[in-house]
Design an enzyme around this catalytic site. Structure first.
Site, PDB file in Angstrom:
ATOM      1  N   LYS A   1       0.840  -1.206   0.000  1.00 37.22           N
ATOM      2  CA  LYS A   1       0.000   0.000   0.000  1.00 37.22           C
ATOM      3  C   LYS A   1       0.873   1.254   0.000  1.00 37.22           C
ATOM      4  O   LYS A   1       2.070   1.178   0.323  1.00 37.22           O
ATOM      5  CB  LYS A   1      -0.912  -0.024   1.227  1.00 37.22           C
ATOM      6  CG  LYS A   1      -0.151  -0.123   2.542  1.00 37.22           C
ATOM      7  CD  LYS A   1      -1.081  -0.437   3.718  1.00 37.22           C
ATOM      8  CE  LYS A   1      -0.287  -0.597   4.987  1.00 37.22           C
ATOM      9  NZ  LYS A   1      -1.087  -1.065   6.118  1.00 37.22           N
TER      10      LYS A   1
ATOM     11  N   TYR B   1      16.890  30.136   6.865  1.00 37.04           N
ATOM     12  CA  TYR B   1      15.658  30.829   7.270  1.00 37.04           C
ATOM     13  C   TYR B   1      15.561  30.957   8.776  1.00 37.04           C
ATOM     14  O   TYR B   1      15.857  29.989   9.508  1.00 37.04           O
ATOM     15  CB  TYR B   1      14.424  30.050   6.800  1.00 37.04           C
ATOM     16  CG  TYR B   1      14.101  30.207   5.339  1.00 37.04           C
ATOM     17  CD1 TYR B   1      13.810  31.455   4.800  1.00 37.04           C
ATOM     18  CD2 TYR B   1      14.047  29.100   4.502  1.00 37.04           C
ATOM     19  CE1 TYR B   1      13.488  31.585   3.450  1.00 37.04           C
ATOM     20  CE2 TYR B   1      13.720  29.217   3.161  1.00 37.04           C
ATOM     21  CZ  TYR B   1      13.449  30.465   2.645  1.00 37.04           C
ATOM     22  OH  TYR B   1      13.126  30.589   1.334  1.00 37.04           O
TER      23      TYR B   1
HETATM   24  C1  LIG Z   1      -0.188  -1.984   6.836  1.00 37.36           C
HETATM   25  C2  LIG Z   1      -0.733  -3.251   7.362  1.00 37.36           C
HETATM   26  C3  LIG Z   1       0.119  -4.326   7.642  1.00 37.36           C
HETATM   27  C4  LIG Z   1       1.622  -4.207   7.599  1.00 37.36           C
HETATM   28  O1  LIG Z   1       2.075  -3.599   8.786  1.00 37.36           O
HETATM   29  P1  LIG Z   1       3.634  -3.405   9.063  1.00 37.36           P
HETATM   30  O2  LIG Z   1       3.697  -2.877  10.438  1.00 37.36           O
HETATM   31  O3  LIG Z   1       4.115  -2.412   8.050  1.00 37.36           O
HETATM   32  O4  LIG Z   1       4.267  -4.725   8.880  1.00 37.36           O
HETATM   33  C5  LIG Z   1      -0.465  -5.516   7.997  1.00 37.36           C
HETATM   34  N1  LIG Z   1      -1.809  -5.651   8.104  1.00 37.36           N
HETATM   35  C6  LIG Z   1      -2.648  -4.635   7.869  1.00 37.36           C
HETATM   36  C7  LIG Z   1      -4.110  -4.840   8.010  1.00 37.36           C
HETATM   37  C8  LIG Z   1      -2.144  -3.396   7.513  1.00 37.36           C
HETATM   38  O5  LIG Z   1      -2.971  -2.376   7.307  1.00 37.36           O
END
Ligand SMILES: *Cc1c(COP(=O)(O)O)cnc(C)c1O
Length: 373
Positions: free
Chosen positions: A50, A271
């Site tokens: 994702k 800045y």
């Molecule tokens: C993003 C996600 C993961 C992965 O989590 P990590 O901490 O990056 O390993 C696993 N399960 C779900 C439902 C997620 O949303």
């Protein structure tokens, strides 16, 4: 706009362009995937890609992750991108679909869904026969105390048993709120509720491990594990480094020195003139800024690496530039500066910035040039 100017630079034979580069190390990604296999040898691996593969770029990561069993994404467009790139592995939409229309498209493209709400069950049931005929699994989400998504205990038991009786193949799915914490009381509650539901719905496939849980609870690997951050070589734990976990950073983020200045005691930099030199020093200006995804607001001292050696960032981060201390270092125009990677871990940059590696990686802008190693 960016692509056009890049094209012009190259088409006119200009080889020197602004250097802000993200390198993606495919071998490191494969190494980390193999770590998942070692830790969860009997589970299938749903690689979480994702948010543009946690900012790493979906396409490069898909190529490197050819050994994974499946992919997990947060919404339909991300899943369709995988299909458009020609990858046919199973995909799970971890929040399910957001409308009846999306349900039809998902099924058409062989994309599996999570259900966490009655309306999603209604949409699913409207396509029951085709969903089952295509052999797609339904991921039924348990809310065991995180209170984001999911059906609660004990209602979920009826929901699953009805789906099973209707012919659906189900996976019981759950997500830990504190898998990264050592002794949080909610961990036991979530675990026990998950096991109770699993038993009440037996036989059923099960999935509850993200990266932190994969490391911590091998007994909970079950049928599918869902690694995210560990694939990219960043740590899910505040108190364990990537070296401790034996995973390798996949992204190296670099820029180069574009100016060198010698300043005297009492002179300021950048800045707001927030940095004032206490003595004469050499500073370098580096072609990176928050417009590239480099964080601006670090409450603690931040560092970069030059030739493997760390040195401080001084003054405010601007949109396109930062200043660093190069006193006593061999720094010239064009010297490469590592913002994060093997020598300066993204987790440490995140710590200085009051956040987690996940966030820094996900919010990379698309301004840096991306190169696959
Ligand atoms: C993003 C996600 C993961 C992965 O989590 P990590 O901490 O990056 O390993 C696993 N399960 C779900 C439902 C997620 O949303």
């Amino acid at each position: 706009m960016y692509e056009i100017s890049f094209y012009i630079c190259h088409s006119q034979g200009v080889t020197r362009v602004r250097q802000a580069t993200v390198y993606i190390d495919s071998q490191a990604l494969q190494y980390n995937l193999n770590r998942v296999k070692q830790l969860a040898p009997t589970a299938k691996i749903v690689s979480m890609i994702k948010a543009n593969a946690y900012g790493h770029g979906v396409k490069d990561c898909l190529d490197a992750l050819s050994e994974t069993d499946a992919f997990g994404v947060a919404h339909l467009e991300e899943a369709l991108e995988i299909r458009a790139l020609g990858f046919q592995q199973p995909i799970t939409l971890i929040e399910g679909v957001f409308s009846a229309d999306e349900m039809a498209i998902s099924i058409e493209q062989n994309i599996e869904i999570v259900v966490h709400h009655q309306i999603q069950l209604d949409w699913l049931n409207a396509h029951k026969d085709i969903y089952i005929a295509k052999g797609l699994k339904v991921w039924v989400k348990l809310n065991s105390g995180m209170n984001r998504l999911g059906f609660k205990f004990p209602e979920i038991i009826n929901i699953i048993n009805t789906l099973k009786a209707d012919g659906f193949t189900c996976v019981l799915a759950m997500h830990f709120a504190n898998a990264d914490a050592e002794n949080h009381p909610l961990n036991e509650q979530q675990k026990n509720q998950f096991l109770d539901v699993k038993e009440a719905c037996d036989p059923i496939m099960a999935s509850c491990c993200n990266s932190a849980a994969i490391f911590k609870w091998p007994e909970l690997n079950f049928d599918f594990v869902r690694p995210g951050i560990m694939l990219y070589g960043a740590s899910p734990f505040a108190d364990k480094s990537v070296q401790d976990l034996d995973i390798k950073p996949v992204m190296t983020f670099t820029a180069e020195i574009i100016a060198l200045n010698e300043i005297q005691a009492g002179e300021s930099v950048g800045y707001g003139s927030t940095f004032v030199a206490e003595q004469a020093m050499n500073i370098a200006i580096v072609s990176i800024g928050y417009g590239d995804g480099y964080p601006r607001a670090f409450p603690k001292q931040n560092y970069v690496a030059i030739n493997g050696q760390t040195t401080r960032v001084i003054g405010r981060v601007a949109m396109d530039m930062i200043a660093i201390d190069v006193t006593g270092l061999n720094a010239r125009l064009g010297t490469i500066v590592e913002l994060w990677g093997e020598n300066r871990l993204v987790d440490d940059v995140a710590e200085a910035n009051g956040t987690i590696g996940y966030e820094l990686l996900c919010r990379m802008s698309n301004r840096p040039v991306r190169k696959k190693l």
